[in-house]
Design a protein around this motif. Structure first.
Motif, mmCIF file in Angstrom:
data_model
loop_
_atom_site.group_PDB
_atom_site.id
_atom_site.type_symbol
_atom_site.label_atom_id
_atom_site.label_comp_id
_atom_site.label_asym_id
_atom_site.label_seq_id
_atom_site.Cartn_x
_atom_site.Cartn_y
_atom_site.Cartn_z
ATOM 1 N N ARG A 41 60.754 -32.059 -80.323
ATOM 2 C CA ARG A 41 60.617 -30.864 -81.159
ATOM 3 C C ARG A 41 59.255 -30.825 -81.853
ATOM 4 N NH1 ARG A 41 65.786 -28.517 -83.155
ATOM 5 N NH2 ARG A 41 67.492 -29.446 -81.990
ATOM 6 N N ILE A 42 58.828 -31.968 -82.389
ATOM 7 C CA ILE A 42 57.526 -32.023 -83.065
ATOM 8 C C ILE A 42 56.411 -31.739 -82.077
ATOM 9 C CG2 ILE A 42 55.880 -33.581 -84.185
ATOM 10 C CD1 ILE A 42 58.330 -34.865 -85.600
ATOM 11 N N ASN A 43 56.483 -32.309 -80.890
ATOM 12 C CA ASN A 43 55.449 -32.049 -79.886
ATOM 13 C C ASN A 43 55.383 -30.571 -79.538
ATOM 14 O OD1 ASN A 43 54.715 -34.733 -79.765
ATOM 15 N ND2 ASN A 43 55.981 -35.189 -77.993
ATOM 16 N N ARG A 44 56.537 -29.916 -79.474
ATOM 17 C CA ARG A 44 56.555 -28.482 -79.192
ATOM 18 C C ARG A 44 55.853 -27.715 -80.314
ATOM 19 N NH1 ARG A 44 62.132 -26.905 -78.583
ATOM 20 N NH2 ARG A 44 61.992 -27.962 -76.584
ATOM 21 N N VAL A 45 56.136 -28.082 -81.562
ATOM 22 C CA VAL A 45 55.505 -27.412 -82.708
ATOM 23 C C VAL A 45 53.997 -27.635 -82.688
ATOM 24 C CG1 VAL A 45 55.293 -27.453 -85.232
ATOM 25 C CG2 VAL A 45 57.559 -27.397 -84.166
ATOM 26 N N VAL A 46 53.582 -28.862 -82.385
ATOM 27 C CA VAL A 46 52.144 -29.153 -82.310
ATOM 28 C C VAL A 46 51.491 -28.265 -81.251
ATOM 29 C CG1 VAL A 46 50.452 -30.918 -81.669
ATOM 30 C CG2 VAL A 46 52.320 -31.490 -83.225
ATOM 31 N N GLN A 48 52.601 -25.342 -80.234
ATOM 32 C CA GLN A 48 52.597 -23.972 -80.752
ATOM 33 C C GLN A 48 51.451 -23.775 -81.740
ATOM 34 O OE1 GLN A 48 56.826 -24.125 -82.018
ATOM 35 N NE2 GLN A 48 56.995 -22.099 -81.076
ATOM 36 N N LEU A 49 51.224 -24.758 -82.598
ATOM 37 C CA LEU A 49 50.127 -24.642 -83.568
ATOM 38 C C LEU A 49 48.776 -24.578 -82.864
ATOM 39 C CD1 LEU A 49 51.357 -27.053 -86.371
ATOM 40 C CD2 LEU A 49 51.087 -24.562 -86.535
ATOM 41 N N GLY A 50 48.620 -25.351 -81.800
ATOM 42 C CA GLY A 50 47.382 -25.270 -81.021
ATOM 43 C C GLY A 50 47.189 -23.880 -80.437
ATOM 44 N N GLY A 51 48.280 -23.293 -79.966
ATOM 45 C CA GLY A 51 48.219 -21.934 -79.440
ATOM 46 C C GLY A 51 47.849 -20.929 -80.516
ATOM 47 N N ILE A 52 48.380 -21.121 -81.706
ATOM 48 C CA ILE A 52 48.059 -20.224 -82.817
ATOM 49 C C ILE A 52 46.592 -20.372 -83.208
ATOM 50 C CG2 ILE A 52 48.514 -19.739 -85.256
ATOM 51 C CD1 ILE A 52 51.463 -20.608 -84.654
ATOM 52 N N ARG A 53 46.102 -21.601 -83.216
ATOM 53 C CA ARG A 53 44.675 -21.811 -83.513
ATOM 54 C C ARG A 53 43.820 -21.030 -82.518
ATOM 55 N NH1 ARG A 53 43.443 -27.165 -82.170
ATOM 56 N NH2 ARG A 53 44.490 -27.860 -84.044
ATOM 57 N N ALA A 70 55.833 -17.551 -87.592
ATOM 58 C CA ALA A 70 57.256 -17.517 -87.950
ATOM 59 C C ALA A 70 58.071 -18.398 -87.004
ATOM 60 C CB ALA A 70 57.774 -16.084 -87.920
ATOM 61 N N ALA A 71 57.700 -18.416 -85.723
ATOM 62 C CA ALA A 71 58.401 -19.259 -84.758
ATOM 63 C C ALA A 71 58.196 -20.735 -85.090
ATOM 64 C CB ALA A 71 57.919 -18.954 -83.345
ATOM 65 N N VAL A 72 56.982 -21.105 -85.495
ATOM 66 C CA VAL A 72 56.694 -22.493 -85.863
ATOM 67 C C VAL A 72 57.485 -22.863 -87.116
ATOM 68 C CG1 VAL A 72 54.907 -24.025 -86.785
ATOM 69 C CG2 VAL A 72 54.447 -22.652 -84.754
ATOM 70 N N GLU A 73 57.489 -21.978 -88.087
ATOM 71 C CA GLU A 73 58.228 -22.243 -89.323
ATOM 72 C C GLU A 73 59.714 -22.462 -89.021
ATOM 73 O OE1 GLU A 73 58.945 -20.326 -93.760
ATOM 74 O OE2 GLU A 73 57.656 -19.284 -92.337
ATOM 75 N N SER A 74 60.262 -21.646 -88.169
ATOM 76 C CA SER A 74 61.666 -21.785 -87.774
ATOM 77 C C SER A 74 61.905 -23.116 -87.062
ATOM 78 C CB SER A 74 62.065 -20.619 -86.871
ATOM 79 O OG SER A 74 63.386 -20.763 -86.427
ATOM 80 N N ALA A 75 60.990 -23.500 -86.202
ATOM 81 C CA ALA A 75 61.120 -24.762 -85.469
ATOM 82 C C ALA A 75 61.054 -25.954 -86.420
ATOM 83 C CB ALA A 75 60.045 -24.861 -84.396
ATOM 84 N N VAL A 76 60.165 -25.895 -87.409
ATOM 85 C CA VAL A 76 60.048 -26.991 -88.374
ATOM 86 C C VAL A 76 61.320 -27.085 -89.214
ATOM 87 C CG1 VAL A 76 58.799 -27.801 -90.427
ATOM 88 C CG2 VAL A 76 57.532 -27.003 -88.427
ATOM 89 N N LYS A 77 61.866 -25.946 -89.611
ATOM 90 C CA LYS A 77 63.123 -25.957 -90.362
ATOM 91 C C LYS A 77 64.248 -26.560 -89.530
ATOM 92 C CE LYS A 77 62.166 -22.170 -93.520
ATOM 93 N NZ LYS A 77 62.542 -20.815 -93.945
ATOM 94 N N ALA A 78 64.265 -26.275 -88.241
ATOM 95 C CA ALA A 78 65.285 -26.842 -87.364
ATOM 96 C C ALA A 78 65.148 -28.363 -87.280
ATOM 97 C CB ALA A 78 65.207 -26.221 -85.974
ATOM 98 N N ILE A 79 63.918 -28.856 -87.229
ATOM 99 C CA ILE A 79 63.685 -30.307 -87.230
ATOM 100 C C ILE A 79 64.202 -30.897 -88.540
ATOM 101 C CG2 ILE A 79 61.952 -32.149 -87.205
ATOM 102 C CD1 ILE A 79 60.181 -30.194 -85.522
ATOM 103 N N SER A 80 63.918 -30.235 -89.638
ATOM 104 C CA SER A 80 64.378 -30.710 -90.943
ATOM 105 C C SER A 80 65.895 -30.793 -90.987
ATOM 106 C CB SER A 80 63.882 -29.784 -92.060
ATOM 107 O OG SER A 80 62.483 -29.795 -92.123
ATOM 108 N N ARG A 81 66.571 -29.812 -90.419
ATOM 109 C CA ARG A 81 68.040 -29.837 -90.400
ATOM 110 C C ARG A 81 68.562 -31.019 -89.590
ATOM 111 N NH1 ARG A 81 67.222 -24.221 -90.093
ATOM 112 N NH2 ARG A 81 67.482 -24.255 -87.834
#
Length: 115
Positions: A41-46, A48-53, A70-81
């Motif tokens: 999940r973290i690798n996916r977020v990383v 996504q962040l590269g894509g946003i950059r 918003a998609a990244v924020e949702s993914a990070v919240k899912a990791i937190s859960r």
């Protein structure tokens, strides 16, 4: 206490995070499955962040950038859960069973960070 606690808790630790003097951290063993899931999940977020950059560098439309953020924020919240569930099912249960009621305050402080 369980094997999830710091093997030798240095004096001055508050039981949450690092010792202010020596920097030692509590040790929390995690299952290989949880590690794989969270790492994936973290690798996916990383990614996504590269894509946003790249989107920002390419002057892409603000609405598209915000949608991806918003998609990244949702993914990070899912990791937190996922991590919170594991924490509740393991560390917190072990500490409550050991008679450590202070863990309730720790959990409430964690919940405040996510609300």
């Amino acid at each position: 206490m369980g094997d999830r606690d710091l093997a030798a808790t240095p004096a001055g630790t508050d039981g949450a995070g690092a010792c202010p003097r020596c920097g030692a951290y509590k040790h929390t063993p995690r299952s290989p499955e949880l590690k794989r899931d969270v790492t994936r999940r973290i690798n996916r977020v990383v990614g996504q962040l590269g894509g946003i950059r790249a989107m920002v560098e390419e002057d892409r439309y603000c609405g598209d950038v915000l949608t991806q953020l918003a998609a990244v924020e949702s993914a990070v919240k899912a990791i937190s859960r996922v991590v919170m569930r594991d924490h509740l099912e393991t560390c917190v249960v072990e500490r409550v069973r050991a008679g450590d009621a202070e863990v309730v305050d720790e959990v409430m402080d964690l919940f405040k960070k996510f609300m």
